[in-house]
Design a protein around this motif. Structure first.
Motif, mmCIF file in Angstrom:
data_model
loop_
_atom_site.group_PDB
_atom_site.id
_atom_site.type_symbol
_atom_site.label_atom_id
_atom_site.label_comp_id
_atom_site.label_asym_id
_atom_site.label_seq_id
_atom_site.Cartn_x
_atom_site.Cartn_y
_atom_site.Cartn_z
ATOM 1 N N ARG A 77 0.978 -1.159 0.073
ATOM 2 C CA ARG A 77 0.042 -0.239 0.006
ATOM 3 C C ARG A 77 0.914 1.204 0.154
ATOM 4 O O ARG A 77 0.673 2.270 -0.675
ATOM 5 C CB ARG A 77 -0.710 0.009 1.215
ATOM 6 N N ARG A 78 1.922 1.250 0.829
ATOM 7 C CA ARG A 78 3.004 2.409 0.745
ATOM 8 C C ARG A 78 3.367 2.603 -0.589
ATOM 9 O O ARG A 78 3.599 3.775 -1.238
ATOM 10 C CB ARG A 78 4.035 1.910 1.609
ATOM 11 N N ARG A 79 3.708 1.420 -1.160
ATOM 12 C CA ARG A 79 4.514 1.763 -2.617
ATOM 13 C C ARG A 79 3.366 2.193 -3.449
ATOM 14 O O ARG A 79 3.492 2.973 -4.631
ATOM 15 C CB ARG A 79 4.839 0.274 -3.304
ATOM 16 N N ALA A 80 1.944 1.647 -3.442
ATOM 17 C CA ALA A 80 0.960 2.063 -4.580
ATOM 18 C C ALA A 80 0.608 3.534 -4.230
ATOM 19 O O ALA A 80 0.446 4.210 -4.977
ATOM 20 C CB ALA A 80 -0.231 1.412 -4.205
ATOM 21 N N GLY A 81 0.784 4.155 -3.012
ATOM 22 C CA GLY A 81 0.487 5.438 -2.644
ATOM 23 C C GLY A 81 1.482 6.257 -3.268
ATOM 24 O O GLY A 81 1.258 7.616 -3.299
ATOM 25 N N ILE A 82 2.642 5.882 -3.668
ATOM 26 C CA ILE A 82 3.701 6.896 -4.213
ATOM 27 C C ILE A 82 3.883 6.786 -5.456
ATOM 28 O O ILE A 82 4.631 7.557 -6.312
ATOM 29 C CB ILE A 82 5.273 6.862 -3.338
ATOM 30 N N ASP A 83 3.254 5.740 -6.237
ATOM 31 C CA ASP A 83 3.412 5.598 -7.831
ATOM 32 C C ASP A 83 2.796 6.873 -8.198
ATOM 33 O O ASP A 83 2.162 7.350 -7.909
ATOM 34 C CB ASP A 83 2.511 4.492 -8.229
ATOM 35 N N LEU A 84 3.235 7.184 -9.577
ATOM 36 C CA LEU A 84 2.724 8.368 -10.400
ATOM 37 C C LEU A 84 1.448 8.027 -11.151
ATOM 38 O O LEU A 84 0.952 8.988 -11.812
ATOM 39 C CB LEU A 84 3.666 8.995 -11.201
ATOM 40 N N THR A 85 0.944 6.747 -11.023
ATOM 41 C CA THR A 85 -0.503 6.543 -11.458
ATOM 42 C C THR A 85 -1.160 5.840 -10.599
ATOM 43 O O THR A 85 -0.637 5.333 -9.778
ATOM 44 C CB THR A 85 -0.145 5.705 -13.042
#
Length: 206
Positions: A105-113
């Protein structure tokens, strides 16, 4: 005072967690000059890899916040084991899974899409919730229940069970030796470093 319609995801922004993720980002970028061997880096999604006590403390605090956030934002019907129980730290399988859930979830939150976040909603959350229902059901709704599989685990780690497995391993190796002409030797030791005779089960000197 009103309530936000969607609570923000708690970020791992404490000093040691931030440093751990910075090191991992540097390793992924190929910058290994300051971090040494990337294989030895702490990975917050894999709690056993976080050996520093201070880092572990920050990790547990973060995961506890994530659990509260998840139960608040993603669990509407608490029946059937859908909610992460308060005793989650006493369930090793939940400790491992929650760490991975939080990091994704952390990683998904910082993606640009929104692609990663869509995958988290579509696959990660339903899969995690289904495993949660299957493994814990309603056992810990009111209070934590002892590990139901403890007796079977104890039988699995008993001396007779270890001896039977060692004999099976040895038989496989002997068959391989017979077929290839090689001469590997299987050595089985107990937790104290004493060698175990794979056929008699007797424990010899270290």
């Amino acid at each position: 005072m009103g309530r936000l319609l969607a609570q923000p995801f708690p970020l791992p922004d404490t000093p040691k967690l931030t440093a751990a993720y910075d090191d991992l980002h540097a390793a992924a970028s190929g910058d290994t000059n300051r971090i040494g061997d990337p294989a030895k880096l702490a990975r917050p999604w894999d709690p056993p890899s976080c050996r520093d006590p201070g880092l572990r403390e920050e990790l547990w605090v973060w995961l506890d916040k994530v659990v509260d956030w998840f139960n608040t934002e993603y669990v509407w019907d608490h029946t059937g084991g859908a909610i992460i129980p308060a005793c989650w730290p006493l369930h090793p399988h939940l400790v491992h899974e929650i760490a991975s859930l939080a990091d994704q979830r952390r990683r998904a939150g910082i993606d640009l899409t929104s692609n990663s976040l869509e995958e988290w909603h579509r696959y990660t959350v339903p899969d995690f919730t289904e495993r949660l229902k299957t493994r814990t059901r309603t056992l810990c709704d009111e209070e934590h229940k002892p590990w139901p599989a403890r007796s079977r685990h104890n039988r699995n780690t008993s001396a007779p069970a270890r001896h039977d497995r060692a004999a099976a391993f040895a038989g496989d190796i002997e068959e391989r030796v017979a077929r290839t002409g090689g001469r590997p030797k299987l050595r089985v030791v107990d937790s104290n470093g004493h060698e175990i005779d794979i056929f008699t089960g007797e424990v010899g000197p270290q």
